[in-house]
Design a protein around this motif. Structure first.
Motif, mmCIF file in Angstrom:
data_model
loop_
_atom_site.group_PDB
_atom_site.id
_atom_site.type_symbol
_atom_site.label_atom_id
_atom_site.label_comp_id
_atom_site.label_asym_id
_atom_site.label_seq_id
_atom_site.Cartn_x
_atom_site.Cartn_y
_atom_site.Cartn_z
ATOM 1 N N ASP A 1 0.942 -1.120 0.007
ATOM 2 C CA ASP A 1 -0.096 -0.033 -0.001
ATOM 3 C C ASP A 1 0.989 1.238 0.078
ATOM 4 O OD1 ASP A 1 -2.318 1.685 0.241
ATOM 5 O OD2 ASP A 1 -2.242 1.668 2.412
ATOM 6 N N ASP A 2 0.642 2.022 -0.841
ATOM 7 C CA ASP A 2 1.385 3.239 -1.146
ATOM 8 C C ASP A 2 0.890 4.366 -1.899
ATOM 9 O OD1 ASP A 2 3.691 5.147 -2.276
ATOM 10 O OD2 ASP A 2 4.967 4.033 -1.139
ATOM 11 N N TYR B 1 -0.829 -6.120 -2.140
ATOM 12 C CA TYR B 1 -1.255 -5.171 -3.032
ATOM 13 C C TYR B 1 -2.657 -5.706 -3.651
ATOM 14 C CZ TYR B 1 -0.965 -2.505 -7.330
ATOM 15 O OH TYR B 1 -1.501 -1.685 -8.398
#
Length: 313
Positions: A36-37, A65
């Motif tokens: 998660d980014d 992801y």
């Protein structure tokens, strides 16, 4: 978002249809390094675009992801004509038996999802000897003889356990800023491990980054090549990286991994050498681009798929 238009498939008589090499791509080619980014594209967009670019195979990328519910992931991939080739894990097995349980917990969740998705490979990347963002040296870049024994012995154990429990083949990925990187270290690792338990994921970009010759490796250790990552390095940027002793993360941000066919190694002879092995082989495109603008990966993916078709893949 609207699914990108699907390029026409190659005709039955085209070279790609005659090849035993199955071409795919990975979240990495969309700038995805973390579960998660905010700088990464949403997983739905990745799936839309990788399918639209003409790929049928994908890797799972960092665990979390893509959806980890197999039923949901199967629905999302099948609806886009996609199948999963592998999961990827990072390990520090050279640290010895003390890290086994923690390593196995990480491996097991990835392997279980890969198995549920019909994949047959687990890509194993050794841990970094320096921080890939800050460059902080975490440990000596050269392993002791005891650490080499831990690395090879526990990787064999991992290969056995993953095969018996999940039906997956372990393929170890030489990687920049790890202890399995140069020709010397890669061949030492291969010579010290059981071919029945451990194969190699040859990443053409990382191997070139570390001074290796992919065609030579395929021709010399062909029976150990179990999987390919297709990637190229920009020689000019690499020269700067070496001169400045940059860690891998900043090197990627500078553009050390480039769009084919602009870099090295040339992929045509790599694919020709791989085809000469006459085995079923995945060749997964990975162009490290973290971080990148969200609209950048898709056009590159389209051009790269077109280029690989011109190489007969």
């Amino acid at each position: 978002m609207t699914k990108p238009s699907q390029p026409s498939s190659p005709s039955p008589s085209s070279p790609s249809s005659l090849s035993r090499i199955r071409v795919g791509s990975a979240p990495d080619s969309w700038g995805v390094w973390f579960p998660d980014d905010p700088r990464q594209v949403p997983w739905q967009r990745f799936l839309d675009e990788v399918s639209g670019a003409g790929y049928e195979w994908i890797e799972l990328g960092p665990y979390g992801y893509l959806p980890t519910d197999p039923a949901l992931l199967a629905e999302e991939t099948a609806g886009r004509g996609l199948k999963v080739s592998a999961a990827t894990v990072f390990t520090g097995l050279h640290h010895g038996p003390a890290v086994w349980e923690r390593t196995w917990a990480h491996v097991a969740e990835n392997a279980a999802l890969a198995q549920a998705m019909g994949a047959r490979h687990l890509v194993v990347i050794p841990s970094f000897w320096r921080d890939d963002k800050t460059g902080e040296v975490l440990e000596d870049r050269t392993l002791t003889p005891e650490q080499w024994r831990h690395l090879t012995g526990l990787t064999e154990r991992l290969g056995h356990e993953v095969r018996e429990r999940y039906g997956l083949r372990v393929v170890v990925h030489p990687h920049a800023d790890t202890h399995v990187d140069t020709e010397e270290n890669v061949t030492r690792f291969l010579d010290a491990t059981d071919p029945e338990l451990v194969a190699l994921c040859l990443d053409t970009g990382h191997y070139a980054y570390c001074g290796g010759d992919s065609v030579k490796l395929i021709e010399t250790y062909g029976e150990r090549i179990g999987y390919l990552h297709l990637k190229q390095v920009d020689p000019a940027v690499l020269a700067q990286v070496v001169a400045e002793e940059l860690p891998f993360g900043p090197a990627v941000a500078r553009g050390v991994m480039c769009e084919p066919p602009a870099g090295v190694p040339a992929l045509e002879p790599v694919l020709a050498a791989a085809r000469a092995l006459d085995v079923d082989l995945f060749a997964i495109v990975e162009q490290d681009m973290y971080p990148c603008e969200p609209d950048r990966p898709y056009p590159i993916a389209l051009r790269t798929r077109r280029f690989l078709r011109s190489c007969g893949a």
